[in-house]
Design an enzyme around this catalytic site. Structure first.
Site, short mmCIF file in Angstrom:
data_model
loop_
_atom_site.label_atom_id
_atom_site.label_comp_id
_atom_site.label_asym_id
_atom_site.label_seq_id
_atom_site.Cartn_x
_atom_site.Cartn_y
_atom_site.Cartn_z
CB CYS A 46 -0.94 0.01 1.20
SG CYS A 46 -1.80 1.58 1.39
CB THR A 101 -6.77 6.50 -7.71
OG1 THR A 101 -6.24 7.57 -6.94
CG2 THR A 101 -7.68 7.05 -8.81
N GLY A 116 -14.27 7.84 -7.61
CA GLY A 116 -12.95 7.97 -8.24
C GLY A 116 -11.80 7.73 -7.30
CG HIS A 152 -3.98 4.13 3.41
ND1 HIS A 152 -2.99 3.37 4.03
CD2 HIS A 152 -4.26 5.14 4.27
CE1 HIS A 152 -2.70 3.89 5.20
NE2 HIS A 152 -3.46 4.97 5.38
CG HIS A 170 -4.44 -0.37 4.99
ND1 HIS A 170 -3.93 0.25 3.87
CD2 HIS A 170 -5.52 -1.08 4.57
CE1 HIS A 170 -4.67 -0.07 2.82
NE2 HIS A 170 -5.64 -0.88 3.23
CG HIS A 228 -8.11 14.70 -1.80
ND1 HIS A 228 -7.17 14.58 -2.79
CD2 HIS A 228 -8.75 13.49 -1.76
CE1 HIS A 228 -7.25 13.38 -3.35
NE2 HIS A 228 -8.21 12.70 -2.74
CG HIS A 263 -6.74 9.48 0.60
ND1 HIS A 263 -6.93 8.17 0.19
CD2 HIS A 263 -7.05 10.25 -0.47
CE1 HIS A 263 -7.33 8.16 -1.08
NE2 HIS A 263 -7.42 9.42 -1.50
CB CYS A 278 0.94 1.34 4.33
SG CYS A 278 -0.69 0.91 5.00
P1 AMP Z 1 -8.00 9.50 -4.65
O1 AMP Z 1 -8.18 9.59 -6.14
O2 AMP Z 1 -9.04 10.24 -3.84
O3 AMP Z 1 -7.80 8.07 -4.19
O4 AMP Z 1 -6.66 10.30 -4.34
C1 AMP Z 1 -5.40 9.73 -4.43
C2 AMP Z 1 -4.44 10.88 -4.52
O5 AMP Z 1 -3.16 10.37 -4.19
C3 AMP Z 1 -4.32 11.53 -5.90
O6 AMP Z 1 -4.66 12.91 -5.80
C4 AMP Z 1 -2.85 11.32 -6.27
O7 AMP Z 1 -2.30 12.42 -6.94
C5 AMP Z 1 -2.22 11.12 -4.92
N1 AMP Z 1 -0.98 10.33 -4.90
C6 AMP Z 1 -0.75 9.13 -5.48
N2 AMP Z 1 0.49 8.71 -5.20
C7 AMP Z 1 1.06 9.67 -4.42
C8 AMP Z 1 2.33 9.81 -3.79
N3 AMP Z 1 3.30 8.88 -3.92
N4 AMP Z 1 2.57 10.93 -3.07
C9 AMP Z 1 1.62 11.87 -2.94
N5 AMP Z 1 0.39 11.78 -3.48
C10 AMP Z 1 0.12 10.70 -4.22
ZN ZN Z 2 -2.34 1.49 3.55
#
Ligand code: AMP
Ligand code: ZN
Length: 112
Positions: free
Chosen positions: A4, A93, A91, A96, A46, A100, A98, A7
Site C-alpha cells: 500500500c 484511486t 474515483g 487507503h 491501514h 484531500h 485519506h 502505508c
Molecule cells: P484519490 O483519487 O481520492 O484516491 O486520491 C489519491 C491521490 O493520491 C491523488 O490525488 C494522487 O495524486 C495522490 N498520490 C498518489 N500517489 C502519491 C504519492 N506517492 N505521493 C503523494 N500523493 C500521491
Molecule cells: Zn495502507
C-alpha cells in the site's frame, strides 16, 4: 498493509513532502496538486476507505490534522475544502483512507 503506497509513505519507505504528523496521522503534499494547496491526510494504520471501520479517535485526528494543515499552509482564513473519495463512483484511486485538503484559490460553488 504490504504494497500500500500510503502505508509506505506513513512509515517512511517512500519519500513525501510531510506537512504535519502525530501518533495517528500523517499529512503530505499530493504528488499531482489540483489547487495551490493540495495536501492529503491519512491515518498511519491501514483502512481501505472512510467506511472501513475507522475508529472515532482516528477520524477525529484526521479532521483535526486537516485543520492544522490549513493553518500551516496559511489558508485557514481564506478557506479550504476537504474531500474524501470512497469507491469507484467517487474515483478513489488509492485504497487507503485519506482526505484531500484543497485551497489557495477560489473554488467553484458546485462540488462536482
Ligand atoms: P484519490 O483519487 O481520492 O484516491 O486520491 C489519491 C491521490 O493520491 C491523488 O490525488 C494522487 O495524486 C495522490 N498520490 C498518489 N500517489 C502519491 C504519492 N506517492 N505521493 C503523494 N500523493 C500521491
Ligand atoms: Zn495502507
Amino acid at each position: 498493509m504490504a504494497g500500500c503506497i500510503f502505508c509506505m509513505i506513513a512509515n517512511g519507505e517512500i519519500p513525501s513532502k510531510i506537512v504535519y504528523e502525530n501518533d495517528l496521522v500523517v499529512a503530505f503534499d499530493d504528488l499531482h496538486p489540483q489547487a495551490p494547496v493540495h495536501t492529503l491526510v491519512v491515518p498511519k494504520a491501514h483502512y481501505q476507505d472512510i467506511a472501513d471501520g475507522v475508529p472515532a479517535e482516528t477520524m477525529a485526528a484526521i479532521f483535526a490534522a486537516a485543520c492544522e494543515v490549513a493553518r500551516i499552509k496559511g489558508i485557514n482564513e481564506s478557506g479550504f475544502r476537504i474531500i474524501s473519495n470512497k469507491g469507484a463512483d467517487a474515483g478513489q484511486t488509492v485504497p487507503h483512507f485519506h482526505v484531500h485538503v484543497l485551497g489557495g484559490r477560489k473554488m467553484d460553488e458546485g462540488l462536482v
